[in-house]
Each structure stands twice: as C-alpha cells, then as structure tokens.
Design a protein around this motif. Structure first.
Motif, PDB file in Angstrom:
ATOM      1  N   ALA A  21     -20.131 -33.839 -36.185  1.00 21.12           N
ATOM      2  CA  ALA A  21     -19.885 -34.943 -35.253  1.00 21.12           C
ATOM      3  C   ALA A  21     -20.766 -34.798 -34.017  1.00 21.12           C
ATOM      4  O   ALA A  21     -21.256 -35.790 -33.465  1.00 21.12           O
ATOM      5  N   ALA A  22     -20.971 -33.549 -33.580  1.00 25.04           N
ATOM      6  CA  ALA A  22     -21.821 -33.300 -32.417  1.00 25.04           C
ATOM      7  C   ALA A  22     -23.262 -33.722 -32.697  1.00 25.04           C
ATOM      8  O   ALA A  22     -23.930 -34.285 -31.824  1.00 25.04           O
ATOM      9  N   VAL A  23     -23.752 -33.456 -33.897  1.00 23.90           N
ATOM     10  CA  VAL A  23     -25.118 -33.858 -34.261  1.00 23.90           C
ATOM     11  C   VAL A  23     -25.257 -35.368 -34.226  1.00 23.90           C
ATOM     12  O   VAL A  23     -26.229 -35.910 -33.689  1.00 23.90           O
ATOM     13  N   ARG A  24     -24.286 -36.059 -34.786  1.00 27.15           N
ATOM     14  CA  ARG A  24     -24.362 -37.532 -34.801  1.00 27.15           C
ATOM     15  C   ARG A  24     -24.390 -38.089 -33.388  1.00 27.15           C
ATOM     16  O   ARG A  24     -25.197 -38.972 -33.072  1.00 27.15           O
ATOM     17  N   LEU A  25     -23.514 -37.556 -32.524  1.00 30.01           N
ATOM     18  CA  LEU A  25     -23.482 -38.053 -31.154  1.00 30.01           C
ATOM     19  C   LEU A  25     -24.763 -37.677 -30.413  1.00 30.01           C
ATOM     20  O   LEU A  25     -25.323 -38.492 -29.666  1.00 30.01           O
ATOM     21  N   GLY A 114     -19.702 -29.095 -30.306  1.00 33.49           N
ATOM     22  CA  GLY A 114     -18.410 -29.468 -30.846  1.00 33.49           C
ATOM     23  C   GLY A 114     -17.319 -28.753 -30.076  1.00 33.49           C
ATOM     24  O   GLY A 114     -17.554 -27.704 -29.458  1.00 33.49           O
ATOM     25  N   ALA A 115     -16.121 -29.307 -30.108  1.00 35.11           N
ATOM     26  CA  ALA A 115     -15.017 -28.707 -29.345  1.00 35.11           C
ATOM     27  C   ALA A 115     -14.640 -27.340 -29.890  1.00 35.11           C
ATOM     28  O   ALA A 115     -14.155 -26.485 -29.169  1.00 35.11           O
ATOM     29  N   SER A 116     -14.844 -27.133 -31.181  1.00 29.49           N
ATOM     30  CA  SER A 116     -14.551 -25.842 -31.788  1.00 29.49           C
ATOM     31  C   SER A 116     -15.333 -25.750 -33.070  1.00 29.49           C
ATOM     32  O   SER A 116     -15.829 -26.755 -33.577  1.00 29.49           O
ATOM     33  N   VAL A 143     -18.948 -32.446 -24.762  1.00 28.62           N
ATOM     34  CA  VAL A 143     -18.090 -31.772 -25.733  1.00 28.62           C
ATOM     35  C   VAL A 143     -17.478 -32.844 -26.629  1.00 28.62           C
ATOM     36  O   VAL A 143     -16.800 -33.752 -26.143  1.00 28.62           O
ATOM     37  N   VAL A 144     -17.752 -32.748 -27.923  1.00 33.71           N
ATOM     38  CA  VAL A 144     -17.336 -33.793 -28.860  1.00 33.71           C
ATOM     39  C   VAL A 144     -15.922 -33.513 -29.339  1.00 33.71           C
ATOM     40  O   VAL A 144     -15.659 -32.508 -29.996  1.00 33.71           O
ATOM     41  N   ARG A 145     -15.035 -34.403 -28.979  1.00 40.47           N
ATOM     42  CA  ARG A 145     -13.626 -34.314 -29.362  1.00 40.47           C
ATOM     43  C   ARG A 145     -13.127 -35.696 -29.765  1.00 40.47           C
ATOM     44  O   ARG A 145     -13.662 -36.710 -29.325  1.00 40.47           O
ATOM     45  N   GLY A 146     -12.068 -35.737 -30.540  1.00 39.42           N
ATOM     46  CA  GLY A 146     -11.359 -36.982 -30.821  1.00 39.42           C
ATOM     47  C   GLY A 146     -12.267 -38.126 -31.231  1.00 39.42           C
ATOM     48  O   GLY A 146     -13.252 -37.950 -31.941  1.00 39.42           O
TER      49      GLY A 146
END
Length: 294
Positions: A21-25, A114-116, A143-146
C-alpha cells in the motif's frame, strides 16, 4: 536544501501488505508532483545470528538477498501499475531500514512507510520503523494506514508551535492538490478525556476560552488562506484530548497532518504522544512533519 532540490519520494518496502500500500501511495505522490520514486529494501539478518560461524553454511545470505530482490522487483511493478512511465530506482542494502530511511530523508521531498510490517520473508521492516522514522526524519513522512476516505477532508493539527506552522503549510498544499477541504483542529490542553469533568479542573479553564482560541487559530491560518484561496477551511476548537480528537477525524479524512514536536519542546520526543497515537492507530494515512533543522 530547498524543496525544489528535493526531487524524489522514497518508500521502504518489506513485502507486507502494508508496504505494498505504501508503494502505491508513494507512486501516486511522485506522479502528482512530478518527482522520481526511490524504492528501498533493507536486508535484516538479525534472526539468523548475522556474523555467527554457521550463518553462511546454509546459504542464508544468498536466500535473504534473493528474497529482497524479489520484493523490490514486485514493488517496482506495483509502481508501474500506478504510472507506467514513472521514473523508478530500487536499492538493496544491509542494515537498519529506519536509519537508512532517515539518512535518505536528507535529500527526499517525502518518505513513505507502511504502518507496520509482517514481511514476506524474514527481511521485514521492523514494526517500530514508522515510529523511528517519523521521530527523526528530515522531511515529511507519510505513514500509510487505513483508508484515504475519498471525498473526505485533509485534517491538520494546529498547536501554535513552529513545527505546527510547517504542518499547516503541508496541510494546505495537500488539500489544494487533492481539491479537498481542510479542517484545522486546535486543542487547548494536552490532557486526556474527562479531565475537566472534575469541577476543580473545570475552574481552571479560562472564561471565553473557545472564542479566544478561535481567534488565535484564525490568525494562524490567515496567511495560508490567502495563499490557497481555492481551499475551503473549517476550524475546530476543543478543550482537551488531542489524540482522541484527531483519531476521530481520521475516520472520515483522506489525510491527517501533524507536527512531530509541539509545546513539549524536547528534541525527538512527540508532544503528548499525539503523533505516536496517530502513527499507531489512525484510520487514514498520516503525514508527520518534522521541525526545521537549526
């Protein structure tokens, strides 16, 4: 180094869903801003007793390195799904992922984590990477969350500190880029819930507090509203409990922006753990803005 010289978004990956998800964002942020994307992965040999006499006998290094290369290749493909012509580079290294991201933040426009991380292999970014990076980076950290709630506002925490001013700047910029409304949240006290339910504590709240604090908040935002006339701004003033207020807003925001150091004034510490609380529990992505370096 000026923002103009910072021409990259850096993202750390470990193969987990969170890092995907972090990569996409990160790819979306780089595309929107016309920036390069740098994807990094740190090889973690700690679980194998790095340096021990038997580590190499089982081909551990080759296995971990191969896993890392696979993680980077998959992350690069994910970035190309977002933007087939994005300028991407990948890098693999041994050591602390958090420290590496902090070092790279010296010359990056943004760092994304990512958050974790649970990791696809035993090369995962450690769970405290987000906290370590947001505590020490030299540029804003996402920080990518939710979920980035589509159509929701960008929310910025305002406490009157210098770092808060930097957070306001980021909040307005992000709201303008996203064509989103901006909600400025100001909380008078760092104390937790129900503190002022006690009549003795309630007596400490100044008369006309809300009106005075709204005036202060309006003053903080005035110059930025002139710079970003396209951004619709709402002001929210609360007496206490900044963590719960911002966490509540994160349930409907597409982004929450906070400074990592406020009235507390201690380098590397987070005011009232508000930033920590959001990094660990927000329901949408969080941008943590670092203080200006001396």
């Amino acid at each position: 180094m000026s923002a103009r010289d910072r021409n990259s978004v850096v993202v750390g990956v470990d193969g987990s869903d969170s890092s995907k998800a972090a990569v996409r964002l990160a790819a979306e942020l780089a595309t929107e801003r016309g920036l390069n994307l740098k994807i990094i992965h740190a090889l973690d040999f700690a679980p194998y007793g790095f340096g021990g006499p038997y580590m190499d006998s089982g081909g551990v290094y080759e296995w971990v390195e191969a896993s890392g290369k696979t993680i980077l290749a998959e992350a690069q493909e994910q970035a190309y799904v977002v933007n087939p012509i994005i300028d991407v580079c990948t890098e693999l290294s041994i050591g602390s992922s958090a420290q590496w991201l902090v070092d790279l933040s010296e010359t990056a426009r943004m760092v994304v984590v990512g958050a974790s991380g649970s990791g696809a292999a035993a090369t995962a970014l450690l769970g405290n990477t987000a906290i370590n990076v947001t505590s020490h980076a030299h540029c804003p950290v996402v920080v990518v969350r939710g979920d980035a709630h589509s159509g929701g506002p960008v929310v910025v925490g305002v406490d009157g500190s210098r770092t808060s001013e930097r957070a306001i700047a980021v909040g307005f910029h992000e709201a303008s880029l996203r064509n989103a409304a901006l909600v400025a949240v100001h909380v008078w006290s760092d104390l937790g819930p129900m503190t002022f339910d006690d009549p003795r504590n309630a007596a400490l709240v100044p008369a006309g507090l809300e009106e005075d604090e709204r005036a202060v908040l309006a003053e903080r935002l005035a110059g930025w509203q002139e710079k970003y006339p396209d951004v619709q701004v709402s002001r929210k003033v609360y007496v206490d409990n900044p963590r719960a207020r911002l966490l509540g807003w994160s349930k409907k925001a597409q982004l929450v922006v906070v400074g990592s150091r406020g009235r507390g004034g201690f380098t590397g510490m987070l005011l009232g753990s508000t930033s920590n609380s959001l990094v660990c529990g927000a329901h949408c992505p969080v941008v943590v803005v670092r203080p200006e370096r001396p």
